[in-house]
Write a protein that holds these residues in place. Structure first.
Motif, PDB file in Angstrom:
ATOM      1  N   SER A  96       0.832  -1.211   0.000  1.00 13.52           N
ATOM      2  CA  SER A  96       0.000   0.000   0.000  1.00 13.52           C
ATOM      3  C   SER A  96       0.864   1.258   0.000  1.00 13.52           C
ATOM      4  N   GLU A  97       2.102   1.131   0.472  1.00 16.20           N
ATOM      5  CA  GLU A  97       3.011   2.277   0.476  1.00 16.20           C
ATOM      6  C   GLU A  97       3.924   2.285  -0.744  1.00 16.20           C
ATOM      7  N   LEU A  98       4.258   1.117  -1.258  1.00  9.31           N
ATOM      8  CA  LEU A  98       5.292   1.037  -2.301  1.00  9.31           C
ATOM      9  C   LEU A  98       4.747   0.893  -3.718  1.00  9.31           C
ATOM     10  N   LEU A  99       3.425   0.718  -3.846  1.00 10.06           N
ATOM     11  CA  LEU A  99       2.811   0.679  -5.180  1.00 10.06           C
ATOM     12  C   LEU A  99       1.784   1.795  -5.275  1.00 10.06           C
ATOM     13  N   ASN A 100       1.497   2.241  -6.482  1.00 10.39           N
ATOM     14  CA  ASN A 100       0.350   3.134  -6.652  1.00 10.39           C
ATOM     15  C   ASN A 100      -0.942   2.339  -6.453  1.00 10.39           C
ATOM     16  N   GLN A 101      -1.985   3.053  -6.086  1.00  9.05           N
ATOM     17  CA  GLN A 101      -3.232   2.383  -5.692  1.00  9.05           C
ATOM     18  C   GLN A 101      -3.816   1.479  -6.775  1.00  9.05           C
ATOM     19  N   LYS A 102      -3.672   1.894  -8.023  1.00  8.80           N
ATOM     20  CA  LYS A 102      -4.303   1.119  -9.101  1.00  8.80           C
ATOM     21  C   LYS A 102      -3.305   0.330  -9.947  1.00  8.80           C
ATOM     22  N   THR A 103      -2.067   0.244  -9.496  1.00  2.97           N
ATOM     23  CA  THR A 103      -1.082  -0.565 -10.232  1.00  2.97           C
ATOM     24  C   THR A 103      -1.586  -2.007 -10.310  1.00  2.97           C
ATOM     25  N   PRO A 104      -1.636  -2.575 -11.517  1.00  3.29           N
ATOM     26  CA  PRO A 104      -2.140  -3.949 -11.626  1.00  3.29           C
ATOM     27  C   PRO A 104      -1.310  -4.950 -10.820  1.00  3.29           C
ATOM     28  N   ILE A 105      -2.021  -5.785 -10.066  1.00  5.78           N
ATOM     29  CA  ILE A 105      -1.410  -6.907  -9.353  1.00  5.78           C
ATOM     30  C   ILE A 105      -2.038  -8.167  -9.934  1.00  5.78           C
ATOM     31  N   LEU A 106      -1.217  -8.982 -10.572  1.00  2.00           N
ATOM     32  CA  LEU A 106      -1.710 -10.200 -11.218  1.00  2.00           C
ATOM     33  C   LEU A 106      -1.425 -11.386 -10.316  1.00  2.00           C
ATOM     34  N   LEU A 107      -2.458 -12.176 -10.066  1.00  2.00           N
ATOM     35  CA  LEU A 107      -2.309 -13.388  -9.255  1.00  2.00           C
ATOM     36  C   LEU A 107      -2.548 -14.599 -10.155  1.00  2.00           C
ATOM     37  N   ALA A 108      -1.704 -15.616 -10.026  1.00  2.00           N
ATOM     38  CA  ALA A 108      -1.913 -16.811 -10.848  1.00  2.00           C
ATOM     39  C   ALA A 108      -1.363 -18.033 -10.122  1.00  2.00           C
ATOM     40  N   GLY A 129       1.504   7.118   5.788  1.00  2.00           N
ATOM     41  CA  GLY A 129       2.309   8.200   6.341  1.00  2.00           C
ATOM     42  C   GLY A 129       1.494   9.431   6.712  1.00  2.00           C
ATOM     43  N   ASP A 130       0.369   9.654   6.034  1.00  2.00           N
ATOM     44  CA  ASP A 130      -0.479  10.814   6.358  1.00  2.00           C
ATOM     45  C   ASP A 130      -0.997  10.728   7.791  1.00  2.00           C
ATOM     46  N   ASP A 131      -1.166   9.497   8.271  1.00  2.00           N
ATOM     47  CA  ASP A 131      -1.660   9.337   9.644  1.00  2.00           C
ATOM     48  C   ASP A 131      -0.631   9.787  10.668  1.00  2.00           C
ATOM     49  N   LEU A 132       0.612   9.821  10.277  1.00  2.00           N
ATOM     50  CA  LEU A 132       1.699  10.170  11.203  1.00  2.00           C
ATOM     51  C   LEU A 132       1.983  11.662  11.204  1.00  2.00           C
ATOM     52  N   ALA A 133       1.355  12.379  10.274  1.00  2.00           N
ATOM     53  CA  ALA A 133       1.666  13.813  10.139  1.00  2.00           C
ATOM     54  C   ALA A 133       1.124  14.600  11.333  1.00  2.00           C
TER      55      ALA A 133
END
Ligand code: THU
Length: 133
Positions: A96-108, A129-133
């Motif tokens: 959730s921190e290291l990918l963009n929200q809509k970056t495709p994640i393929l499961l197989a 990180g916004d929660d820590l601000a």
């Protein structure tokens, strides 16, 4: 991005899994927008908490080589199980921190199951990180 090729890379990465305890092998591959691939596999430890999942290994490899979330085109995660191995809770938090929200994640799976998703769908109501601000 050719999904079939990305999945093939992830299955190749799965061969490098080090899973002497669970015997459950996971492979992952991240393809960058510039065409570079990074590979990951689950690496277990006798002290089980030291285990690293395949998808984290792959995304950490991309970051370790200087790439960041906007450079990532897609992530593939594959396993040998009888059902799709969706990322575990720790991986969802990390992704959730290291990918963009809509970056495709393929499961197989080796048996031919397939699903495309993204982290927004896999982890609603994210702590970040916004929660820590
Ligand atoms: N595993 C992954 O690599 N990714 C996941 O998302 C689920 C679990 C690995 C960790 C451990 O080596 C094995 O699968 C059994 O939990």
């Amino acid at each position: 991005m050719e999904q079939k090729i990305l999945l093939e890379h992830a299955f190749k990465a799965m061969e490098n899994a080090y899973a002497p305890y669970s015997h459950f092998r996971v492979g992952a591959c991240v393809v960058m927008k510039d065409g570079t691939y990074f590979y990951g596999a689950n690496i277990e430890n006798a002290s089980f908490g030291g285990t690293n999942c395949g998808e984290r290994s792959a995304v950490f490899a991309a970051y370790s080589n200087g790439y960041r979330k906007d450079d990532i085109e897609a992530l593939a995660i594959v396993s040998e199980g009888h059902r799709l191995a969706a990322p575990c809770g720790i991986c969802r938090q990390v992704l959730s921190e290291l990918l963009n929200q809509k970056t495709p994640i393929l499961l197989a799976t080796k048996s031919g199951l397939f699903k495309e998703t993204n982290i927004e769908e896999l982890l609603p109501m994210q702590f970040n990180g916004d929660d820590l601000a």
